[in-house]
Write a protein that holds these residues in place. Sequence first.
Motif, PDB file in Angstrom:
ATOM      1  N   PHE A  83      28.396  -2.897 -24.556  1.00 32.17           N
ATOM      2  CA  PHE A  83      27.523  -2.662 -25.704  1.00 32.17           C
ATOM      3  C   PHE A  83      26.175  -3.385 -25.630  1.00 32.17           C
ATOM      4  N   GLU A  84      26.032  -4.327 -24.695  1.00 30.23           N
ATOM      5  CA  GLU A  84      24.881  -5.240 -24.724  1.00 30.23           C
ATOM      6  C   GLU A  84      23.523  -4.557 -24.966  1.00 30.23           C
ATOM      7  N   PRO A  85      23.187  -3.452 -24.230  1.00 31.47           N
ATOM      8  CA  PRO A  85      21.852  -2.873 -24.430  1.00 31.47           C
ATOM      9  C   PRO A  85      21.618  -2.348 -25.845  1.00 31.47           C
ATOM     10  N   LEU A  86      22.710  -2.111 -26.592  1.00 35.69           N
ATOM     11  CA  LEU A  86      22.560  -1.491 -27.915  1.00 35.69           C
ATOM     12  C   LEU A  86      22.220  -2.516 -29.008  1.00 35.69           C
ATOM     13  N   ILE A  87      22.144  -3.779 -28.645  1.00 39.85           N
ATOM     14  CA  ILE A  87      21.855  -4.812 -29.651  1.00 39.85           C
ATOM     15  C   ILE A  87      20.499  -4.523 -30.316  1.00 39.85           C
ATOM     16  N   GLY A  88      20.469  -4.711 -31.618  1.00 42.65           N
ATOM     17  CA  GLY A  88      19.215  -4.502 -32.346  1.00 42.65           C
ATOM     18  C   GLY A  88      19.112  -3.106 -32.936  1.00 42.65           C
ATOM     19  N   ILE A  89      20.031  -2.226 -32.556  1.00 46.60           N
ATOM     20  CA  ILE A  89      20.028  -0.897 -33.184  1.00 46.60           C
ATOM     21  C   ILE A  89      20.758  -1.030 -34.516  1.00 46.60           C
ATOM     22  N   PRO A  90      20.059  -0.714 -35.613  1.00 48.93           N
ATOM     23  CA  PRO A  90      20.744  -0.823 -36.897  1.00 48.93           C
ATOM     24  C   PRO A  90      21.700   0.360 -37.063  1.00 48.93           C
ATOM     25  N   GLY A  91      22.529   0.332 -38.048  1.00 52.76           N
ATOM     26  CA  GLY A  91      23.362   1.497 -38.317  1.00 52.76           C
ATOM     27  C   GLY A  91      24.832   1.250 -38.076  1.00 52.76           C
ATOM     28  N   GLU A  92      25.596   2.268 -38.401  1.00 48.66           N
ATOM     29  CA  GLU A  92      27.052   2.185 -38.353  1.00 48.66           C
ATOM     30  C   GLU A  92      27.595   3.054 -37.225  1.00 48.66           C
ATOM     31  N   VAL A  93      28.875   2.819 -36.911  1.00 51.60           N
ATOM     32  CA  VAL A  93      29.527   3.525 -35.808  1.00 51.60           C
ATOM     33  C   VAL A  93      29.395   5.052 -35.941  1.00 51.60           C
ATOM     34  N   GLY A  94      29.734   5.591 -37.111  1.00 52.57           N
ATOM     35  CA  GLY A  94      29.738   7.053 -37.280  1.00 52.57           C
ATOM     36  C   GLY A  94      28.367   7.666 -37.008  1.00 52.57           C
ATOM     37  N   GLY A  95      27.368   7.174 -37.712  1.00 52.96           N
ATOM     38  CA  GLY A  95      26.011   7.711 -37.566  1.00 52.96           C
ATOM     39  C   GLY A  95      25.476   7.521 -36.154  1.00 52.96           C
ATOM     40  N   SER A  96      25.790   6.375 -35.542  1.00 47.76           N
ATOM     41  CA  SER A  96      25.283   6.097 -34.194  1.00 47.76           C
ATOM     42  C   SER A  96      25.850   7.088 -33.184  1.00 47.76           C
ATOM     43  N   ILE A  97      27.102   7.509 -33.406  1.00 50.22           N
ATOM     44  CA  ILE A  97      27.708   8.477 -32.480  1.00 50.22           C
ATOM     45  C   ILE A  97      27.135   9.874 -32.730  1.00 50.22           C
ATOM     46  N   VAL A  98      27.004  10.238 -34.005  1.00 50.98           N
ATOM     47  CA  VAL A  98      26.440  11.564 -34.327  1.00 50.98           C
ATOM     48  C   VAL A  98      25.061  11.711 -33.681  1.00 50.98           C
ATOM     49  N   MET A  99      24.268  10.616 -33.709  1.00 48.39           N
ATOM     50  CA  MET A  99      22.902  10.630 -33.148  1.00 48.39           C
ATOM     51  C   MET A  99      22.898  10.293 -31.652  1.00 48.39           C
ATOM     52  N   ASN A 100      24.059   9.904 -31.129  1.00 51.95           N
ATOM     53  CA  ASN A 100      24.146   9.349 -29.776  1.00 51.95           C
ATOM     54  C   ASN A 100      23.036   8.315 -29.551  1.00 51.95           C
ATOM     55  N   ALA A 101      23.049   7.302 -30.421  1.00 44.96           N
ATOM     56  CA  ALA A 101      22.031   6.248 -30.390  1.00 44.96           C
ATOM     57  C   ALA A 101      22.039   5.533 -29.039  1.00 44.96           C
ATOM     58  N   GLY A 102      20.893   5.034 -28.663  1.00 41.54           N
ATOM     59  CA  GLY A 102      20.856   4.283 -27.409  1.00 41.54           C
ATOM     60  C   GLY A 102      19.470   4.090 -26.869  1.00 41.54           C
ATOM     61  N   LEU A 103      19.434   3.809 -25.596  1.00 44.58           N
ATOM     62  CA  LEU A 103      18.189   3.641 -24.873  1.00 44.58           C
ATOM     63  C   LEU A 103      18.438   4.110 -23.445  1.00 44.58           C
ATOM     64  N   LYS A 104      17.413   3.999 -22.616  1.00 48.05           N
ATOM     65  CA  LYS A 104      17.541   4.545 -21.263  1.00 48.05           C
ATOM     66  C   LYS A 104      18.804   4.051 -20.550  1.00 48.05           C
ATOM     67  N   GLU A 105      19.049   2.757 -20.656  1.00 49.82           N
ATOM     68  CA  GLU A 105      20.157   2.134 -19.922  1.00 49.82           C
ATOM     69  C   GLU A 105      21.526   2.550 -20.431  1.00 49.82           C
ATOM     70  N   ARG A 106      21.634   2.846 -21.712  1.00 51.45           N
ATOM     71  CA  ARG A 106      22.950   3.113 -22.281  1.00 51.45           C
ATOM     72  C   ARG A 106      22.844   3.905 -23.573  1.00 51.45           C
ATOM     73  N   GLU A 107      23.705   4.924 -23.678  1.00 50.16           N
ATOM     74  CA  GLU A 107      23.855   5.622 -24.954  1.00 50.16           C
ATOM     75  C   GLU A 107      25.254   5.301 -25.455  1.00 50.16           C
ATOM     76  N   ILE A 108      25.441   5.296 -26.766  1.00 51.30           N
ATOM     77  CA  ILE A 108      26.758   4.918 -27.301  1.00 51.30           C
ATOM     78  C   ILE A 108      27.842   5.862 -26.787  1.00 51.30           C
ATOM     79  N   GLY A 109      27.471   7.126 -26.546  1.00 48.48           N
ATOM     80  CA  GLY A 109      28.422   8.113 -26.034  1.00 48.48           C
ATOM     81  C   GLY A 109      29.017   7.725 -24.685  1.00 48.48           C
ATOM     82  N   ASP A 110      28.270   6.942 -23.883  1.00 47.46           N
ATOM     83  CA  ASP A 110      28.761   6.518 -22.555  1.00 47.46           C
ATOM     84  C   ASP A 110      30.030   5.665 -22.682  1.00 47.46           C
ATOM     85  N   LEU A 111      30.196   5.016 -23.846  1.00 46.69           N
ATOM     86  CA  LEU A 111      31.294   4.056 -24.001  1.00 46.69           C
ATOM     87  C   LEU A 111      32.495   4.640 -24.730  1.00 46.69           C
TER      88      LEU A 111
END
Length: 269
Positions: A83-111
């Motif tokens: 999860f390390e690269p995702l630090i600083g992203i606000p929000g909750e588990v559900g919304g983060s998955i729906v949006m596939n939140a992330g950055l170049k190095e990692r998207e929450i969907g990868d995990l």
Amino acid sequence: MAEPRNVNELRKVIDFCESEGLPFFVLGGGSNVLFPDDGFHGVVIRMKAFSNLEVNDNIITAGAGVLLKRLINISQREGLSGFEPLIGIPGEVGGSIVMNAGLKEREIGDLLESVTIFSYEGDLETLAPSELGLSYRSSKIQNIGIIVEAKFRLIHGDKEKIAKLIEEYLERRKSTQPYGTKSAGCIFKNPAPDLSAGYLLDKAGLKGFRKGDAMYSTVHGNFIINLGNAKASDVTYLIEEGKRRVFEEFGYQLEEEIVRVEDPWESYT
Ligand code: EPU
């Protein structure tokens, strides 16, 4: 606003909306959502109470309402890496998955190992990541139903190293983004993987451009910050102006990353 505490209550809320013909909107942490100034004439469903969190070896199970920050803290404490690269992203588990939140190095969907969804047909379904239509800042989950909980598969690692990595990612975010100010995160998607919308907005001169209390951040061009009492209409104006200028200067048609909620009332009047 409805805050169901369990699947039974969620079912009751959905049944009620259906029987009364009420539109509903499922809100996560609200961190990349823009509501209209006149509000939303319908039911907003919050999943905050789905806050279960369990660790089993390298698998973490988290309810839809668990804050990403809490999830990252727990995984660090348990010596679980991912999860390390995702630090600083606000929000909750559900919304983060729906949006596939992330950055170049990692998207929450990868995990993701699996996601349990309360389907619009009223069933609880556990789906594999491949069934969720995950892509860059998007998924097909909203067509299926509402996330209840998710399982993440992580890698065992050294607690100290994980903590250090989290700190480094947070520092990077703080030095390149208007961290700690009121914003909805990046407004637009990047038009291509190696082309930053923030760069284009910056070069098109949008940084510092202001309407009312809404302003393109002077730190990163892809953030619109709220200086106090910004209205959704101010933000919308800045969005359209940003799109227009970037298109005129560079020929790229920017697309919103944030969710602009439509008031269903508008379609009745
Ligand atoms: N840049 C500028 N001016 C700006 C902004 C950026 O010149 O105003 C340049 C930077 O100097 C850098 C390049 O553009 O050379 C890329 O910038 P950055 O590393 O900040 O990445 P980004 O593509 O602008 C993406 C994500 C962010 C994520 C960062 C992590 C999108 C739309 N944005 O931004 O995600 O935090 O990478 O590095 O995919 C979000 O989705 O809400 C979000 C903030």
